[in-house]
Scaffold this motif. Structure first.
Motif, PDB file in Angstrom:
ATOM      1  N   ASN A 161      12.208  -3.933  -7.961  1.00  0.00           N
ATOM      2  CA  ASN A 161      13.199  -4.706  -7.224  1.00  0.00           C
ATOM      3  C   ASN A 161      12.631  -5.964  -6.577  1.00  0.00           C
ATOM      4  O   ASN A 161      13.299  -6.582  -5.751  1.00  0.00           O
ATOM      5  CB  ASN A 161      13.862  -3.811  -6.165  1.00  0.00           C
ATOM      6  CG  ASN A 161      15.211  -4.323  -5.737  1.00  0.00           C
ATOM      7  OD1 ASN A 161      15.915  -4.976  -6.494  1.00  0.00           O
ATOM      8  ND2 ASN A 161      15.577  -4.044  -4.497  1.00  0.00           N
ATOM      9  N   GLY A 162      11.397  -6.358  -6.917  1.00  0.00           N
ATOM     10  CA  GLY A 162      10.774  -7.512  -6.283  1.00  0.00           C
ATOM     11  C   GLY A 162      11.240  -8.828  -6.881  1.00  0.00           C
ATOM     12  O   GLY A 162      11.458  -8.939  -8.086  1.00  0.00           O
ATOM     13  N   HIS A 163      11.404  -9.824  -6.002  1.00  0.00           N
ATOM     14  CA  HIS A 163      11.804 -11.170  -6.423  1.00  0.00           C
ATOM     15  C   HIS A 163      10.983 -12.193  -5.654  1.00  0.00           C
ATOM     16  O   HIS A 163      10.859 -12.096  -4.424  1.00  0.00           O
ATOM     17  CB  HIS A 163      13.291 -11.423  -6.137  1.00  0.00           C
ATOM     18  CG  HIS A 163      14.212 -10.655  -7.011  1.00  0.00           C
ATOM     19  ND1 HIS A 163      14.479  -9.320  -6.833  1.00  0.00           N
ATOM     20  CD2 HIS A 163      14.933 -11.046  -8.090  1.00  0.00           C
ATOM     21  CE1 HIS A 163      15.328  -8.908  -7.752  1.00  0.00           C
ATOM     22  NE2 HIS A 163      15.624  -9.943  -8.524  1.00  0.00           N
ATOM     23  N   GLU A 215      17.518 -18.231  -5.812  1.00  0.00           N
ATOM     24  CA  GLU A 215      18.202 -17.061  -6.381  1.00  0.00           C
ATOM     25  C   GLU A 215      17.270 -15.860  -6.475  1.00  0.00           C
ATOM     26  O   GLU A 215      17.721 -14.726  -6.447  1.00  0.00           O
ATOM     27  CB  GLU A 215      18.758 -17.398  -7.762  1.00  0.00           C
ATOM     28  CG  GLU A 215      19.894 -18.400  -7.734  1.00  0.00           C
ATOM     29  CD  GLU A 215      20.353 -18.816  -9.127  1.00  0.00           C
ATOM     30  OE1 GLU A 215      19.900 -18.200 -10.124  1.00  0.00           O
ATOM     31  OE2 GLU A 215      21.152 -19.753  -9.206  1.00  0.00           O
ATOM     32  N   GLY A 216      15.996 -16.144  -6.629  1.00  0.00           N
ATOM     33  CA  GLY A 216      14.988 -15.089  -6.762  1.00  0.00           C
ATOM     34  C   GLY A 216      14.512 -14.954  -8.192  1.00  0.00           C
ATOM     35  O   GLY A 216      15.310 -14.787  -9.111  1.00  0.00           O
ATOM     36  N   ILE A 217      13.214 -15.046  -8.381  1.00  0.00           N
ATOM     37  CA  ILE A 217      12.606 -14.859  -9.696  1.00  0.00           C
ATOM     38  C   ILE A 217      12.111 -13.418  -9.755  1.00  0.00           C
ATOM     39  O   ILE A 217      11.219 -13.039  -8.989  1.00  0.00           O
ATOM     40  CB  ILE A 217      11.422 -15.835  -9.916  1.00  0.00           C
ATOM     41  CG1 ILE A 217      11.906 -17.281  -9.796  1.00  0.00           C
ATOM     42  CG2 ILE A 217      10.747 -15.573 -11.257  1.00  0.00           C
ATOM     43  CD1 ILE A 217      10.773 -18.305  -9.776  1.00  0.00           C
ATOM     44  N   PRO A 218      12.678 -12.592 -10.639  1.00  0.00           N
ATOM     45  CA  PRO A 218      12.259 -11.182 -10.697  1.00  0.00           C
ATOM     46  C   PRO A 218      10.770 -11.040 -11.024  1.00  0.00           C
ATOM     47  O   PRO A 218      10.227 -11.771 -11.846  1.00  0.00           O
ATOM     48  CB  PRO A 218      13.109 -10.599 -11.825  1.00  0.00           C
ATOM     49  CG  PRO A 218      14.228 -11.559 -12.025  1.00  0.00           C
ATOM     50  CD  PRO A 218      13.712 -12.903 -11.619  1.00  0.00           C
ATOM     51  N   VAL A 219      10.138 -10.093 -10.352  1.00  0.00           N
ATOM     52  CA  VAL A 219       8.741  -9.767 -10.625  1.00  0.00           C
ATOM     53  C   VAL A 219       8.758  -8.685 -11.695  1.00  0.00           C
ATOM     54  O   VAL A 219       9.167  -7.555 -11.436  1.00  0.00           O
ATOM     55  CB  VAL A 219       8.022  -9.252  -9.362  1.00  0.00           C
ATOM     56  CG1 VAL A 219       6.573  -8.923  -9.669  1.00  0.00           C
ATOM     57  CG2 VAL A 219       8.118 -10.267  -8.244  1.00  0.00           C
ATOM     58  N   SER A 261       0.857  -1.188   0.000  1.00  0.00           N
ATOM     59  CA  SER A 261       0.000   0.000   0.000  1.00  0.00           C
ATOM     60  C   SER A 261       0.888   1.231   0.000  1.00  0.00           C
ATOM     61  O   SER A 261       1.893   1.269   0.707  1.00  0.00           O
ATOM     62  CB  SER A 261      -0.898   0.032   1.235  1.00  0.00           C
ATOM     63  OG  SER A 261      -1.853  -0.995   1.192  1.00  0.00           O
ATOM     64  N   THR A 262       0.500   2.221  -0.782  1.00  0.00           N
ATOM     65  CA  THR A 262       1.231   3.481  -0.792  1.00  0.00           C
ATOM     66  C   THR A 262       0.278   4.606  -0.427  1.00  0.00           C
ATOM     67  O   THR A 262      -0.921   4.535  -0.707  1.00  0.00           O
ATOM     68  CB  THR A 262       1.856   3.771  -2.175  1.00  0.00           C
ATOM     69  OG1 THR A 262       0.817   3.858  -3.156  1.00  0.00           O
ATOM     70  CG2 THR A 262       2.849   2.700  -2.573  1.00  0.00           C
ATOM     71  N   ASN A 263       0.810   5.635   0.211  1.00  0.00           N
ATOM     72  CA  ASN A 263       0.037   6.821   0.570  1.00  0.00           C
ATOM     73  C   ASN A 263       0.694   8.040  -0.050  1.00  0.00           C
ATOM     74  O   ASN A 263       1.918   8.173  -0.011  1.00  0.00           O
ATOM     75  CB  ASN A 263      -0.026   7.021   2.078  1.00  0.00           C
ATOM     76  CG  ASN A 263      -0.926   6.033   2.758  1.00  0.00           C
ATOM     77  OD1 ASN A 263      -1.948   5.633   2.224  1.00  0.00           O
ATOM     78  ND2 ASN A 263      -0.552   5.614   3.947  1.00  0.00           N
ATOM     79  N   GLN A 264      -0.143   8.897  -0.607  1.00  0.00           N
ATOM     80  CA  GLN A 264       0.327  10.176  -1.130  1.00  0.00           C
ATOM     81  C   GLN A 264      -0.571  11.247  -0.530  1.00  0.00           C
ATOM     82  O   GLN A 264      -1.792  11.119  -0.519  1.00  0.00           O
ATOM     83  CB  GLN A 264       0.225  10.194  -2.658  1.00  0.00           C
ATOM     84  CG  GLN A 264       0.627  11.496  -3.274  1.00  0.00           C
ATOM     85  CD  GLN A 264       0.386  11.517  -4.787  1.00  0.00           C
ATOM     86  OE1 GLN A 264      -0.144  10.601  -5.360  1.00  0.00           O
ATOM     87  NE2 GLN A 264       0.773  12.609  -5.400  1.00  0.00           N
ATOM     88  N   SER A 265       0.029  12.307  -0.022  1.00  0.00           N
ATOM     89  CA  SER A 265      -0.732  13.381   0.592  1.00  0.00           C
ATOM     90  C   SER A 265      -0.557  14.650  -0.226  1.00  0.00           C
ATOM     91  O   SER A 265       0.573  15.036  -0.539  1.00  0.00           O
ATOM     92  CB  SER A 265      -0.239  13.593   2.024  1.00  0.00           C
ATOM     93  OG  SER A 265      -1.008  14.581   2.656  1.00  0.00           O
ATOM     94  N   ILE A 294       0.838  -4.942  -9.711  1.00  0.00           N
ATOM     95  CA  ILE A 294       1.855  -4.997  -8.676  1.00  0.00           C
ATOM     96  C   ILE A 294       2.403  -3.594  -8.452  1.00  0.00           C
ATOM     97  O   ILE A 294       2.333  -2.745  -9.331  1.00  0.00           O
ATOM     98  CB  ILE A 294       2.968  -6.006  -9.024  1.00  0.00           C
ATOM     99  CG1 ILE A 294       3.582  -5.701 -10.379  1.00  0.00           C
ATOM    100  CG2 ILE A 294       2.438  -7.422  -8.965  1.00  0.00           C
ATOM    101  CD1 ILE A 294       4.746  -6.592 -10.737  1.00  0.00           C
ATOM    102  N   SER A 295       2.929  -3.391  -7.285  1.00  0.00           N
ATOM    103  CA  SER A 295       3.419  -2.066  -6.914  1.00  0.00           C
ATOM    104  C   SER A 295       4.667  -1.694  -7.705  1.00  0.00           C
ATOM    105  O   SER A 295       5.404  -2.573  -8.162  1.00  0.00           O
ATOM    106  CB  SER A 295       3.737  -2.030  -5.425  1.00  0.00           C
ATOM    107  OG  SER A 295       4.823  -2.892  -5.148  1.00  0.00           O
TER     108      SER A 295
END
Length: 178
Positions: free
Chosen positions: A106-108, A151-155, A58-62, A99-100
């Motif tokens: 940088n998601g994996h 190793e991580g699968i990039p999103v 979740s992101t917030n912007q004011s 997805i965010s």
């Protein structure tokens, strides 16, 4: 007869002007209700925009908005849902089937030590968890797929996100029945 003119004028004022014959003195307090009145001019409110993404982020912007016409203000936020309102502040929310930006950047996908499918901020070895999903049966996992998760699968996109979730849900560890 001249003494009736002021009474007649007062009667006309009461009929045409409503029930209040008390003059407004400009102190911001309504003489009728005793509450603060809105002065003429724009209304300035803090608007908090909360975006909920499918990956659990979740992101917030004011922002501060100057409102000259409420119709224009509401049309500007027609795609948002008002979830909270207090004096000088409104909170809007929306849910996106995407997805965010942080996960895209940088998601994996990876596994925790307990075998839980997880999105990490960076490679799984750094252990910065963004969102956990479900435990998979690691015994049913192909060795190549296990290595990819270690190793991580990039999103990379929403479609790839859904594909990975769906493919690993086939080997989801079943919860024991109690």
């Amino acid at each position: 007869m001249k003494s009736l003119y002021p009474l007649l004028l007062l009667g006309v004022l009461l009929v045409l002007g409503g029930t209040s014959a008390v003059a407004y003195e400009g102190d911001g307090i309504s003489p009728v209700t005793g509450t603060k009145t809105q002065e003429k001019g724009p209304l300035v409110v803090e608007v908090v925009l909360r975006t909920n993404y499918a990956d659990g982020v979740s992101t917030n912007q004011s922002v501060y908005e100057t409102i000259w016409a409420m119709e224009d203000f509401w049309s500007q936020y027609a795609d948002w849902q008002l979830v909270d309102q207090e004096e000088g502040r409104m909170i809007f929310e929306r849910n996106l089937e995407d997805i965010s930006p942080a996960s895209k950047q940088n998601g994996h996908f990876g596994l925790t030590e307990d075998g839980i499918l997880t999105i990490f901020d960076g490679i799984p070895a750094e252990e910065k968890v963004i969102q956990t999903f479900f435990q998979i049966d690691v015994g049913k996992l192909e060795s190549q797929r296990r290595e990819q998760l270690m190793e991580g699968i990039p999103v990379e996109s929403w479609y790839q996100f859904e594909d990975v979730i769906q493919s690993f849900s086939k080997i989801k560890k079943e919860e024991p029945v109690q």
